[in-house]
Design an enzyme around this catalytic site. Structure first.
Site, short mmCIF file in Angstrom:
data_model
loop_
_atom_site.label_atom_id
_atom_site.label_comp_id
_atom_site.label_asym_id
_atom_site.label_seq_id
_atom_site.Cartn_x
_atom_site.Cartn_y
_atom_site.Cartn_z
N LYS A 116 0.83 -1.18 -0.20
CA LYS A 116 -0.08 -0.09 -0.09
C LYS A 116 0.61 1.27 -0.05
CE LYS A 116 -4.01 -1.47 2.64
NZ LYS A 116 -4.76 -1.45 4.02
N LYS A 197 -7.33 -11.29 -3.18
CA LYS A 197 -8.63 -11.47 -2.04
C LYS A 197 -9.47 -10.29 -2.15
CE LYS A 197 -6.65 -8.49 1.59
NZ LYS A 197 -6.33 -7.95 3.01
N LYS A 200 -12.27 -4.28 0.04
CA LYS A 200 -12.83 -3.06 -0.15
C LYS A 200 -11.96 -2.08 -1.26
CE LYS A 200 -15.87 0.67 1.36
NZ LYS A 200 -16.01 1.69 2.17
P1 TYM Z 1 -9.92 -5.96 8.57
O1 TYM Z 1 -10.85 -4.65 9.12
O2 TYM Z 1 -9.28 -5.47 7.21
O3 TYM Z 1 -10.64 -7.19 8.44
C1 TYM Z 1 -11.50 -7.70 9.46
C2 TYM Z 1 -11.18 -9.14 9.55
O4 TYM Z 1 -11.70 -9.67 8.48
C3 TYM Z 1 -10.82 -10.72 7.67
N1 TYM Z 1 -10.79 -10.52 6.25
C4 TYM Z 1 -10.79 -11.62 5.47
N2 TYM Z 1 -11.04 -13.00 5.79
C5 TYM Z 1 -11.07 -13.65 4.56
N3 TYM Z 1 -11.04 -13.21 3.31
C6 TYM Z 1 -11.20 -11.93 3.14
N4 TYM Z 1 -11.12 -11.62 1.77
C7 TYM Z 1 -10.75 -10.98 4.30
N5 TYM Z 1 -10.88 -9.61 4.18
C8 TYM Z 1 -10.76 -9.38 5.69
C9 TYM Z 1 -9.50 -10.16 8.08
O5 TYM Z 1 -8.44 -11.08 8.09
C10 TYM Z 1 -9.80 -9.58 9.54
O6 TYM Z 1 -9.62 -10.85 10.50
N6 TYM Z 1 -5.52 -5.09 10.92
C11 TYM Z 1 -6.74 -5.77 10.90
C12 TYM Z 1 -7.82 -5.09 12.03
C13 TYM Z 1 -7.10 -5.03 13.68
C14 TYM Z 1 -7.17 -6.27 14.28
C15 TYM Z 1 -6.56 -6.01 15.45
C16 TYM Z 1 -7.20 -7.82 14.03
C17 TYM Z 1 -6.79 -4.02 14.40
N7 TYM Z 1 -6.34 -4.61 15.50
C18 TYM Z 1 -6.28 -6.72 16.38
C19 TYM Z 1 -7.01 -8.71 15.22
C20 TYM Z 1 -6.55 -8.20 16.07
C21 TYM Z 1 -7.62 -5.28 9.72
O7 TYM Z 1 -7.46 -4.33 8.99
O8 TYM Z 1 -8.90 -6.01 9.63
#
Ligand code: TYM
Length: 340
Positions: A116, A197, A200
């Site tokens: 990114k 994957k 959004k």
């Molecule tokens: P985020 O907001 O992008 O996504 C939230 C959760 O959804 C899962 N996910 C997916 N799983 C399968 N296929 C996909 N295409 C897909 N897109 C998203 C992500 O793996 C995630 O579990 N950095 C993290 C948020 C975060 C977090 C944390 C997670 C911040 N602090 C502490 C766990 C623990 C994120 O941006 O997820």
């Protein structure tokens, strides 16, 4: 007889406006399962959302919208805490302690930043240090398990390494967390570009299935999903990413094994029709609950407040310990010096 201590689970999601099926299958469905058997906390990570440009009004409404989606997907505030990251300031405080533990080399290796932001001078510093805030989210609660999709695996590895290093430098302070990645649905792929994957920020709207999609939209997107030309149905994510993605989606929605499902189909049309139908049924109750919650914002705010109180209590204890471990004076001592 004393009961065995429940493991503690923490996970988070960014407050994006539209929740997609990757979030649901990769994360939320394991969160819903976890709340029955573990002590669970789920965090809407609004501070992480600030690492890219976002309109303040949109951030506020997305945060509430995300809380509604978590409830609609089956999180139960009687069984888990749902809270907003920025309302527990211990997260940002702990981030600083952990930034003084993590190294530039480690952060430079994070592939999400490479994809990114690498080489772009106008990218925010927060996007670079993003994984450390995520480590703080997890370590502040001494979480044993972190249920996430596969894309978060590298961030989890960093959180583990930071915890191990901190503990060995300053004494046992943090639990070293383990990722909990589902067997199916861990990496839901884009319907139009099944080698990427579903996301959004990188997918075209036609490649994403939103939890708010109508049955007609689901049907249209699934029927137009990119597959390949040989018309054979079998599960092989490497050589047949599009078909394998559909089989995974159908498997998640029906609970059936993907290889067994594959034997039922000899062409793509019926596979697509069944997948669209199963996903529509999967989302029907979620959409009904969203409708119920749409007029009940005060209930949602109440849930978040309860979550904040519980999360603050837990985070404060760990963060106090960490801060004393590194040699910072506890606030009471400072009062003592001034007052007596
Ligand atoms: P985020 O907001 O992008 O996504 C939230 C959760 O959804 C899962 N996910 C997916 N799983 C399968 N296929 C996909 N295409 C897909 N897109 C998203 C992500 O793996 C995630 O579990 N950095 C993290 C948020 C975060 C977090 C944390 C997670 C911040 N602090 C502490 C766990 C623990 C994120 O941006 O997820």
């Amino acid at each position: 007889m004393s009961k065995a201590k429940k493991s503690r689970v923490l996970s988070g999601v960014q407050p994006t406006g539209d929740v997609h099926l990757g979030n649901y299958l990769g994360a939320f469905s394991s969160w819903v399962q976890a709340q029955d058997t573990t002590e669970s906390l789920f965090c809407i990570v609004d501070l992480h959302a600030l690492t890219v440009e976002i309109d303040p009004g949109e951030l506020r409404s997305n945060t509430i919208e995300m809380a509604k989606y978590l409830l609609a997907c089956g999180l139960d505030p009687e069984k888990c805490a749902i809270f907003v990251q920025s309302q527990v300031p211990e997260h940002t405080y702990l981030t600083w302690l952990l930034e003084c533990t993590a190294t530039m080399g480690e952060l430079n290796r994070m592939t999400q930043f490479k994809d990114k932001g690498r080489g772009n001078d106008s990218v925010k510093v927060g996007l670079f240090t993003y994984p450390v805030l995520m480590a703080a989210d997890i370590l502040a609660y001494n979480a044993d398990l972190v249920p996430v999709g596969e894309d978060q695996k590298q961030h989890l590895e960093l959180a583990r390494n930071i915890a191990i290093r901190f503990n060995s430098r300053y004494g046992e302070t943090f639990v070293v967390p383990d990722p909990l990645i589902p067997k199916v649905g861990a990496r839901v792929m884009d319907l139009q570009t099944p080698t990427s994957k579903m996301s959004k920020s990188t997918s075209s709207p036609q490649g994403i299935l939103y939890l708010s999609d109508t049955p007609e939209q689901i049907d249209k997107k699934v029927r137009r999903a990119v597959t390949d030309n040989d018309a054979e149905v079998f599960y092989d994510p490497h050589n047949k990413p599009g078909v394998s993605n559909l089989l995974e989606l159908l498997g998640c929605a029906t609970g059936e094994n993907v290889d067994e499902l594959a034997t039922k189909y000899t062409s793509y049309g019926p596979l697509k029709a069944d997948t669209a139908e199963a996903l529509t049924e999967l989302l029907r109750p979620v959409q009904a609950r969203i409708k119920e919650l749409s007029d009940n914002e005060s209930y949602v705010l109440e849930v978040l407040e309860r979550g904040r109180v519980r999360a603050s209590e837990l985070a404060r204890a760990t963060v106090d310990r960490a801060s004393q471990a590194v040699g910072l004076l506890p606030a009471k001592t400072i009062q003592g010096i001034g007052g007596h």
